[in-house]
Design a protein around this motif. Structure first.
Motif, PDB file in Angstrom:
ATOM      1  N   GLY A   1     -22.422 -28.285 -17.982  1.00 57.70           N
ATOM      2  CA  GLY A   1     -21.521 -28.951 -17.028  1.00 57.70           C
ATOM      3  C   GLY A   1     -20.503 -27.986 -16.468  1.00 57.70           C
ATOM      4  N   TYR A   2     -19.947 -27.149 -17.350  1.00 58.41           N
ATOM      5  CA  TYR A   2     -18.971 -26.155 -16.898  1.00 58.41           C
ATOM      6  C   TYR A   2     -19.633 -25.142 -15.964  1.00 58.41           C
ATOM      7  CZ  TYR A   2     -16.578 -27.855 -21.149  1.00 58.41           C
ATOM      8  OH  TYR A   2     -16.014 -28.625 -22.140  1.00 58.41           O
ATOM      9  N   GLY A   3     -20.886 -24.784 -16.265  1.00 53.93           N
ATOM     10  CA  GLY A   3     -21.598 -23.806 -15.438  1.00 53.93           C
ATOM     11  C   GLY A   3     -21.815 -24.307 -14.021  1.00 53.93           C
ATOM     12  N   ILE A   4     -22.147 -25.590 -13.890  1.00 48.95           N
ATOM     13  CA  ILE A   4     -22.305 -26.146 -12.548  1.00 48.95           C
ATOM     14  C   ILE A   4     -20.957 -26.162 -11.829  1.00 48.95           C
ATOM     15  CG2 ILE A   4     -22.977 -28.148 -11.188  1.00 48.95           C
ATOM     16  CD1 ILE A   4     -24.960 -28.872 -13.388  1.00 48.95           C
ATOM     17  N   ALA A   5     -19.884 -26.518 -12.546  1.00 48.94           N
ATOM     18  CA  ALA A   5     -18.548 -26.497 -11.941  1.00 48.94           C
ATOM     19  C   ALA A   5     -18.181 -25.085 -11.482  1.00 48.94           C
ATOM     20  CB  ALA A   5     -17.511 -27.020 -12.927  1.00 48.94           C
ATOM     21  N   ALA A   6     -18.542 -24.085 -12.299  1.00 45.62           N
ATOM     22  CA  ALA A   6     -18.285 -22.690 -11.917  1.00 45.62           C
ATOM     23  C   ALA A   6     -19.065 -22.321 -10.669  1.00 45.62           C
ATOM     24  CB  ALA A   6     -18.644 -21.756 -13.071  1.00 45.62           C
ATOM     25  N   ALA A   7     -20.336 -22.749 -10.616  1.00 43.16           N
ATOM     26  CA  ALA A   7     -21.166 -22.458  -9.445  1.00 43.16           C
ATOM     27  C   ALA A   7     -20.643 -23.174  -8.202  1.00 43.16           C
ATOM     28  CB  ALA A   7     -22.610 -22.863  -9.730  1.00 43.16           C
ATOM     29  N   LEU A   8     -20.129 -24.387  -8.377  1.00 42.91           N
ATOM     30  CA  LEU A   8     -19.515 -25.096  -7.256  1.00 42.91           C
ATOM     31  C   LEU A   8     -18.262 -24.367  -6.771  1.00 42.91           C
ATOM     32  CD1 LEU A   8     -19.841 -28.797  -8.452  1.00 42.91           C
ATOM     33  CD2 LEU A   8     -20.711 -27.901  -6.285  1.00 42.91           C
ATOM     34  N   GLY A   9     -17.500 -23.829  -7.709  1.00 41.88           N
ATOM     35  CA  GLY A   9     -16.321 -23.067  -7.336  1.00 41.88           C
ATOM     36  C   GLY A   9     -16.679 -21.826  -6.542  1.00 41.88           C
ATOM     37  N   ARG A  10     -17.733 -21.150  -6.957  1.00 44.18           N
ATOM     38  CA  ARG A  10     -18.168 -19.956  -6.243  1.00 44.18           C
ATOM     39  C   ARG A  10     -18.704 -20.312  -4.861  1.00 44.18           C
ATOM     40  NH1 ARG A  10     -21.852 -16.172  -9.781  1.00 44.18           N
ATOM     41  NH2 ARG A  10     -23.257 -17.943  -9.563  1.00 44.18           N
TER      42      ARG A  10
END
Length: 297
Positions: A216-225
């Protein structure tokens, strides 16, 4: 042209539980899930895994809340779906993030999944660390034991939605979670236990991580990028998320102890992963792209 690794992929590939996740994960999955969720309008996020009677685990609700917050900040209406025992955990995680507590208890009556989908009309459906049925219709934990008696069949939402509307995303770490039906053949080749527990419920986009929260955090990080926004929480908030879930009645899904750990890993380990993902979110290094020789990344 030199292909470079996605830093988010490298972090999610960490396998502290020795579950051979490299055998059933796919590089670039978090980035693809982020692109699919980027312009989501109405999202249902499903989470909560009860490992024994009255023992919901710490993995799942924190990741659901962090991803949900990211999507809400991007303009989506986000609703969380779980069963009664997991409601306090999801609410505790949302409160820690100062997020609205839009939590729905999954309806147990016949045709509940269709009714919920008709009422909410989600454009996207996300599951994180939620059991999915195996080929004989049972729900098994990583020990091969049935957990059907204390986990509502929320995967029915994904079975009903299998026609391609809404877009579906699954996040897991073992093979028995909603979405892992997408790689069931690979899971079945690992060992007899994995073949038995593996779910048959697929999704459009599957993200595999060493711990489901990290997915979940990884998708949030990818959304941030993708958006240039800071959509991840901080290491300090990660510690508070885990502590809040334990205070709400959660246990560690591996050790079965009510302590601030997730999958037998201390809160400090998870805080460090959040720190790494924050760095990855700010990085321009993408697994699906290339860099010209001699250029800066």
């Amino acid at each position: 042209m030199t292909r470079v690794a996605d830093l988010v992929d490298q972090i999610l590939a960490l396998d502290p539980g020795h579950r051979d996740i490299a055998a059933f994960s796919t590089p670039g999955a978090a980035a693809r899930a982020a692109r699919a969720l980027h312009r989501a309008r109405r999202v249902l996020i499903v989470t909560g895994f009860t490992v024994e009677p009255d023992m919901p685990e710490t993995d799942g609700p924190p990741g659901a809340a962090v991803l949900g917050r990211a999507l809400r900040r991007l303009g989506a209406r986000v609703t969380y779906v779980t069963d009664t025992i997991n409601v306090p955990l999801v609410e505790a995680a949302l409160k820690t993030l100062d997020e609205p507590s839009d939590v729905v208890v999954y309806p147990r009556e016949a045709d509940g999944a269709r009714r919920l989908l008709a009422a909410e009309r989600p454009t996207h459906l996300v599951a994180i660390e939620r059991p999915g049925r195996n080929r004989v219709g049972d729900y098994l934990n990583m020990r091969g034991e049935s957990v059907a008696a204390w986990n509502a069949p929320i995967d029915e939402l994904f079975v009903v939605a299998a026609a391609g509307r809404p877009v579906t995303v699954g996040i897991g770490d073992g093979g028995n979670e909603i979405g892992m039906g997408k790689v069931r053949a690979r899971l079945a080749r690992l060992d007899a236990l994995r073949a038995r527990i593996a779910t048959v419920v697929p999704v459009d986009h599957l993200v595999v991580a060493g711990v489901s929260n990290w997915g979940g955090y990884g998708i949030a990080a990818a959304l941030g990028r993708l958006t240039g926004l800071d959509l991840l929480h901080t290491p300090e908030i990660e510690r508070r998320l885990i502590e809040a879930c334990v205070a709400a009645g959660a246990c560690d899904g591996v050790t079965r102890r009510r302590e601030p750990t997730v999958d037998s890993l201390a809160a400090e380990t998870h805080a460090a992963v959040v720190d790494l993902l924050r760095l990855a979110s700010r990085s321009g290094i993408m697994g699906s792209g290339t860099l010209r020789r001699g250029t800066r990344s």
